[in-house]
Scaffold this motif. Structure first.
Motif, PDB file in Angstrom:
ATOM      1  N   LEU A   1       0.844  -1.195   0.000  1.00 22.46           N
ATOM      2  CA  LEU A   1       0.000   0.000   0.000  1.00 22.46           C
ATOM      3  C   LEU A   1       0.883   1.250   0.000  1.00 22.46           C
ATOM      4  N   ILE A   2       0.547   2.167  -0.843  1.00 22.48           N
ATOM      5  CA  ILE A   2       1.287   3.436  -0.880  1.00 22.48           C
ATOM      6  C   ILE A   2       0.311   4.594  -0.876  1.00 22.48           C
ATOM      7  N   TYR A   3       0.549   5.555   0.011  1.00 20.01           N
ATOM      8  CA  TYR A   3      -0.295   6.744  -0.016  1.00 20.01           C
ATOM      9  C   TYR A   3       0.532   7.972   0.307  1.00 20.01           C
ATOM     10  N   GLY A   4      -0.038   9.118   0.029  1.00 23.67           N
ATOM     11  CA  GLY A   4       0.708  10.367   0.088  1.00 23.67           C
ATOM     12  C   GLY A   4       1.387  10.665   1.412  1.00 23.67           C
ATOM     13  N   LYS A   5       0.669  10.482   2.517  1.00 18.50           N
ATOM     14  CA  LYS A   5       1.209  10.930   3.798  1.00 18.50           C
ATOM     15  C   LYS A   5       2.196   9.943   4.421  1.00 18.50           C
TER      16      LYS A   5
ATOM     17  N   SER B   1      -2.639   2.060  -4.379  1.00 20.57           N
ATOM     18  CA  SER B   1      -2.110   3.366  -4.030  1.00 20.57           C
ATOM     19  C   SER B   1      -3.129   4.462  -4.271  1.00 20.57           C
ATOM     20  N   THR B   2      -2.864   5.602  -3.662  1.00 19.48           N
ATOM     21  CA  THR B   2      -3.600   6.804  -4.035  1.00 19.48           C
ATOM     22  C   THR B   2      -2.880   7.309  -5.275  1.00 19.48           C
ATOM     23  N   THR B   3      -2.896   8.597  -5.530  1.00 15.89           N
ATOM     24  CA  THR B   3      -2.330   9.021  -6.811  1.00 15.89           C
ATOM     25  C   THR B   3      -0.822   9.209  -6.788  1.00 15.89           C
ATOM     26  N   VAL B   4      -0.159   8.864  -5.680  1.00 15.47           N
ATOM     27  CA  VAL B   4       1.272   9.172  -5.621  1.00 15.47           C
ATOM     28  C   VAL B   4       2.093   8.534  -6.726  1.00 15.47           C
ATOM     29  N   ILE B   5       1.582   7.495  -7.343  1.00 12.11           N
ATOM     30  CA  ILE B   5       2.372   6.889  -8.410  1.00 12.11           C
ATOM     31  C   ILE B   5       2.149   7.562  -9.749  1.00 12.11           C
TER      32      ILE B   5
END
Ligand code: ADP
Ligand code: MG
Length: 688
Positions: free
Chosen positions: A511-515, A538-542
């Motif tokens: 899981l990857i997210y901005g914060k 992920s959120t949009t960080v990618i």
């Protein structure tokens, strides 16, 4: 004090409560008010004889109230107030619903102008709830081209019109004109007081057009002027470094693991040519996602280093910077050179960062890759010669300028996957040269794009499993992390937990997210790169730049939340290797515009077409990002339509700055104004 800087409360009829409402619209001073332009206009000049009014149309009529109000209640309890209005040619009925005050609005004999839609009720032509105004000679609500403004709760069109009108009376043609008369004449610009009056209360179409033209011109002109000031005021023939290693660089190309595409070769040639010239390069490389911009950047850096200078490349996110760092290091190994390179990001340990900064300032490190952390004042270069920014639309103009200021006249290279229409780049960069990589590396298969409802998710997941079992990897993008928003969005965190337990039991999911902490982010990306993680949620960080050629499917949940350009960026994360790739847009939205947008994505992979459509749909302000960056705002100009004005403004800027006309005495006022505004912006930057 300048009248324009006074509070709106100086106007008659504006107390603190109305001032508060105006403040919600961003209007606090007289200046704000006169620059709060109408959103549209209604032509209410034409009065129709009542005889000619037909049912089912929009009309303006002027007549005399011929009866006392008739008040009745309908069967369903609606309060109806009725008037008969007549002129020399006939009469019709005007009615208002559920308005207790309606009966006292007019008395027999009043002359009133009504504007509204008509219909046939009880066989009589009737105007329902029209706008009205008692006839006076100088009206602002009727018998003219009437402005309509963006509103806020508790403020009606009529009220805001009145406020704007009294602000205009208050300023009484004393707005200071900063454009000299001959300049206005040369570029066909209306005078400022005329302009402001006519943008709000135009006397006719021609005056309105003249007002619009002046204000649009001004918007572009100011922005272009700021750009030049940011660049340090010298647009003409900036002396630059003559890099001298281009032959060597062309020789090294043979060592790369693939053959450059024709487009890459051409662009490389353009870049090397620019770098060799004694004039500073100012070039934008446009190439769709996956077209292979990084290797061009790399070769430019090598040309720079081999000529004895340091080079720097700035990326918008840490992940991307780290990836560039790895790629470039890898390329350096491949060409068997010994060149020192460093990564500078915000998450470096202070002590280590100090060490690196020391080495950079001594000139021991030749290539520096990094994020915004590069802008840090303490970071000094020994002899910086080339500044590259990647995916520049994420950076403000001023950030690029800040980086550039760490060197004297370095060569500049900007890389972008967002095709910027010529007009927009004119506004943004003035004389920037553009190279286009309009060809993808060979053997790329077209990414197949599908748009589905969430009811098909299970089938989709089976397909994903099949791909993973064949050795591929997947991305799933969920727009938000926490369930904080009221909207029923799937939170990435929860989503991840859920699929771990159900559909994708036994698979590795990251899981990857901005914060998230950067180390964690990098760790997960690392595991994704080396194939250990099968799916990244992920959120949009990618969004920008990530390059994992083995990932072949991109799933976007709540796809309606994204604009076209963003979707295209996300999709560009796959299709980077030789395997067939897929992009699946999931959305249950019923909105027609969403459906159209998503369908459009399934039909084309062409970044230029997508960017064009995106510009049409969203307008340019947002794409420019001028607002976030404290730059002058675009209220009226439409980048996709106002080509002529943009070109005229560009000519004006060239005339003034290249020919140094701005130094003429009659231009003092304008220059001072621009300098003051520029200082305000720079202050704002310092504050941020
Ligand atoms: P972008 O233009 O989106 O920044 P990259 O530079 O990340 O694209 O390149 C995308 C991928 O294509 C990388 O894996 C890169 O190694 C590869 N690539 C670039 N140029 C070529 C080429 N001429 N032939 C084959 N593969 C290439
Ligand atoms: Mg890239």
């Amino acid at each position: 004090m300048n009248k324009l800087d006074e509070s709106v409360m100086v106007l008659k009829g504006i107390g603190s409560s109305k001032a508060k409402r105006l403040s919600r619209l961003g209007i606090n001073t007289i200046r704000d008010l006169i620059h709060y332009y109408p959103k549209r206009y209604k032509d209410k000049r034409l009065i129709t004889n009542i005889k000619e009014v037909s049912p089912a149309g929009y009309f303006n009529i002027k007549g005399i109230i011929s009866n006392k109000a008739e008040v009745l209640k309908s069967k369903r309890g609606i309060l109806i107030t009725k008037f008969i209005v007549s002129d020399e040619t006939g009469s019709l009925v005007v009615i208002f619903y559920n308005n207790r005050f309606a009966k006292d609005m007019f008395k027999p004999g009043d002359t009133v102008i009504f504007s509204g839609r008509t219909s046939l009720i009880n066989n009589r032509i009737t105007m329902e709830c029209p706008e009205y105004e008692k006839a006076v000679s100088n009206s602002i609500n009727t018998l003219r081209i009437v402005p309509e403004y963006g509103l806020t709760e508790g403020l009606s069109q009529k009220e805001i019109r009145k406020v704007v009108y009294s602000a205009l009376e208050y300023t009484d043609n004393t707005i200071e004109e900063i454009f000299p008369a001959d300049f206005r004449k040369a570029f066909k610009l209306a005078e400022i007081n005329f302009t402001i009056r006519n943008i709000h209360f135009p006397e006719d179409e021609k005056n309105l057009q003249m007002a619009q033209r002046r204000l649009k011109f001004q918007e572009v002109f100011f922005l272009q002027s700021y750009m030049i000031k940011l660049r340090g005021n010298s647009v003409d023939e900036e002396k630059g470094i003559e890099f001298n290693a281009s032959k060597e660089v062309t020789g090294l190309v043979k060592k790369l693991p693939y053959k450059l595409t024709g487009a890459q070769e051409r662009v490389l040639e353009e870049v090397l040519f620019d770098m060799t010239r004694p004039i500073a390069m100012n070039r934008l490389i446009q190439g769709d996602v996956g077209s292979g911009k990084t290797v061009i950047a790399f070769l430019a850096l090598i040309n720079c280093v081999k000529s004895g200078y340091q080079g720097v490349m700035m990326a918008p996110t840490e992940i991307l910077a780290a990836q560039h760092f790895d790629t470039i290091k890898n390329y350096i190994n491949i060409i068997e050179e010994n060149i020192s390179i460093a990564l500078v990001t915000g998450s470096l340990k202070m002590s280590y960062r100090k060490e690196i900064q020391e080495e950079i300032s001594k000139g021991n490190i030749k290539i520096v890759i990094g994020t915004h952390a590069l802008l840090n004042e303490e970071l000094e270069f020994h002899n910086l010669g080339l500044v590259i920014t990647d995916e520049q639309h994420r950076f403000g103009v001023r950030q690029r300028a800040m980086l550039k200021s760490k060197a004297s006249n370095p060569d500049m290279l900007v890389m972008s996957a967002t095709p910027i229409p010529r007009t927009l780049s004119l506004v943004l960069y003035g004389d920037l040269d553009i190279s286009v990589i309009d060809e993808l590396p060979p053997n790329r298969k077209k990414i197949e794009t599908y748009y589905i409802g969430s009811d098909k998710r299970e089938r989709l997941f089976n397909f994903v499993k099949k791909l993973i079992n064949e050795g591929r990897q997947a991305y799933i993008v969920c727009p938000l992390v926490e369930e904080s928003e009221k909207l029923e969005l799937i939170s990435a965190k929860e989503y991840c937990e859920k699929i771990k337990k159900s559909y994708f039991k036994g698979y590795n999911i990251g899981l990857i997210y901005g914060k998230m902490k950067n180390e964690e982010k990098e760790k997960i990306m690392e595991e994704f790169y080396n194939g250990h993680i099968h799916i990244i949620v992920s959120t949009t960080v990618i969004e920008v730049g990530i390059n994992v050629p083995n990932a072949t499917i991109m799933i976007i949940e709540n796809a309606e939340r994204f604009g076209l350009a963003q979707l295209h960026q996300l999709r560009g994360r796959v299709g980077r290797g030789s395997h067939q790739s897929y992009c699946i847009l999931i959305s249950d939205s019923n909105s027609k515009s969403v459906k159209d947008r998503l369908r459009f994505m399934t039909k084309t992979n062409d970044g230029f077409l997508i960017a064009k459509k995106d510009l049409e749909l969203r307008g340019s302000g947002e794409i420019l990002g001028t607002k976030q960056h404290g730059m002058p705002e675009f209220k009226l100009i439409d980048i996709s339509k106002d080509h002529d004005i943009i070109k005229a403004s560009k000519e004006a800027v060239d005339l003034l700055y290249k020919k140094k006309k701005i130094k003429d005495v009659q231009y003092h006022k304008m220059e001072k104004y621009l300098d003051d505004e520029f200082a305000k912006i720079t202050d704002e930057i310092a504050l941020n």
